[in-house]
Design a protein around this motif. Structure first.
Motif, mmCIF file in Angstrom:
data_model
loop_
_atom_site.group_PDB
_atom_site.id
_atom_site.type_symbol
_atom_site.label_atom_id
_atom_site.label_comp_id
_atom_site.label_asym_id
_atom_site.label_seq_id
_atom_site.Cartn_x
_atom_site.Cartn_y
_atom_site.Cartn_z
ATOM 1 N N UNK A 1 -13.313 6.927 -29.374
ATOM 2 C CA UNK A 1 -14.593 7.736 -30.075
ATOM 3 C C UNK A 1 -15.266 8.424 -28.745
ATOM 4 N N UNK A 2 -15.227 7.942 -27.529
ATOM 5 C CA UNK A 2 -15.723 8.399 -26.322
ATOM 6 C C UNK A 2 -15.174 9.444 -25.428
ATOM 7 N N UNK A 3 -13.707 9.422 -25.822
ATOM 8 C CA UNK A 3 -12.725 10.391 -24.838
ATOM 9 C C UNK A 3 -11.975 11.197 -25.532
ATOM 10 N N UNK A 4 -11.590 12.497 -25.226
ATOM 11 C CA UNK A 4 -10.632 13.272 -25.638
ATOM 12 C C UNK A 4 -9.213 12.986 -25.666
ATOM 13 N N UNK A 5 -8.799 12.083 -24.816
ATOM 14 C CA UNK A 5 -7.260 11.706 -24.395
ATOM 15 C C UNK A 5 -6.983 10.428 -23.936
#
Length: 226
Positions: free
Chosen positions: A193-197
């Motif tokens: 949820x906190x990151x894009x990859x």
């Protein structure tokens, strides 16, 4: 922003990372996940300069920083929050922050990011809860004005409401576009949820990678055989 290219590294004769390559884009947030012993913390220590590489290179803003000491990497905009909610237990919350800067405007800025700390400025850090100490550790690192923030297990041993706050902080910081985040985390849902990859490590090698977000949770759990 930060790139590890073909990194092999370890301790003594023991190799922990084997030809690992990861990339954190400018303004992006990337999670590294895997079981205990997969090499996650070693990867962060290589990025910071605490563990030397055997082969490969570390680049920051496109510049090779492999030979640079940790202090030189910090001056180039790298901030590191190690595992364990580290602080100076005998000092107050405010004194911990003032170790980095006495500029009230800068301290007020990080207190806006972690408002729960405002009411704890006179309390010794050793008397804070685990979640409060973790917020203090991140706040202290943010005072160095990093452009690349590295977090090692920020949710370990802290209460769910603080996990949610830290998740919001990471999202808010990266939404500004001037800070990149590399996150090592066991909590799969939080990390995605906190990151894009994301990258998954297994026995020191990257075994899976992809885009973050809640839709990736099943794929990551399958890759980790959870």
């Amino acid at each position: 922003m930060l790139e590890l290219r073909g990194v092999t590294a370890g301790y003594g004769r023991t190799m922990v990372l084997d030809d690992v390559s990861i990339e954190v884009p400018v303004g992006g947030a990337v999670a590294v996940m895997g079981h205990n012993g997969a090499g996650k913390t070693t990867l962060l220590r290589v990025a910071v300069g605490l563990v030397p590489v055997r082969t490969g290179s570390v680049l920051l803003d496109g510049q090779d920083v492999t030979p640079l000491r940790p202090s030189a990497r910090v001056k180039r905009g790298l901030g590191y929050v190690p595992q364990g909610q580290q602080s100076f237990a005998h000092m107050t919350t405010l004194e911990n922050l003032q170790l980095i800067t006495t500029a009230r405007s800068a301290i007020d800025e990080v207190l806006d990011t972690f408002p729960a700390l405002r009411g704890l400025l006179s309390r010794r850090a050793g008397l804070l809860s685990g979640g409060q100490r973790q917020q203090l550790a991140i706040a202290r690192t943010l005072l160095t004005r990093p452009r690349m923030l590295i977090l090692d297990e920020p949710t370990e041993g802290i209460q769910p409401n603080v996990v949610t706050e830290i998740e919001g902080v990471i999202s808010g910081l990266t939404d500004r576009g001037d800070l990149s985040v590399l996150l090592v985390e066991q909590h799969v849902g939080f990390a995605l949820r906190a990151t894009g990859s994301y990258y998954v490590l297994e026995s020191g090698r990257v075994t899976s990678r992809g885009e973050g977000g809640p839709a990736a949770i099943d794929a990551v759990r399958a890759a980790m055989a959870v």
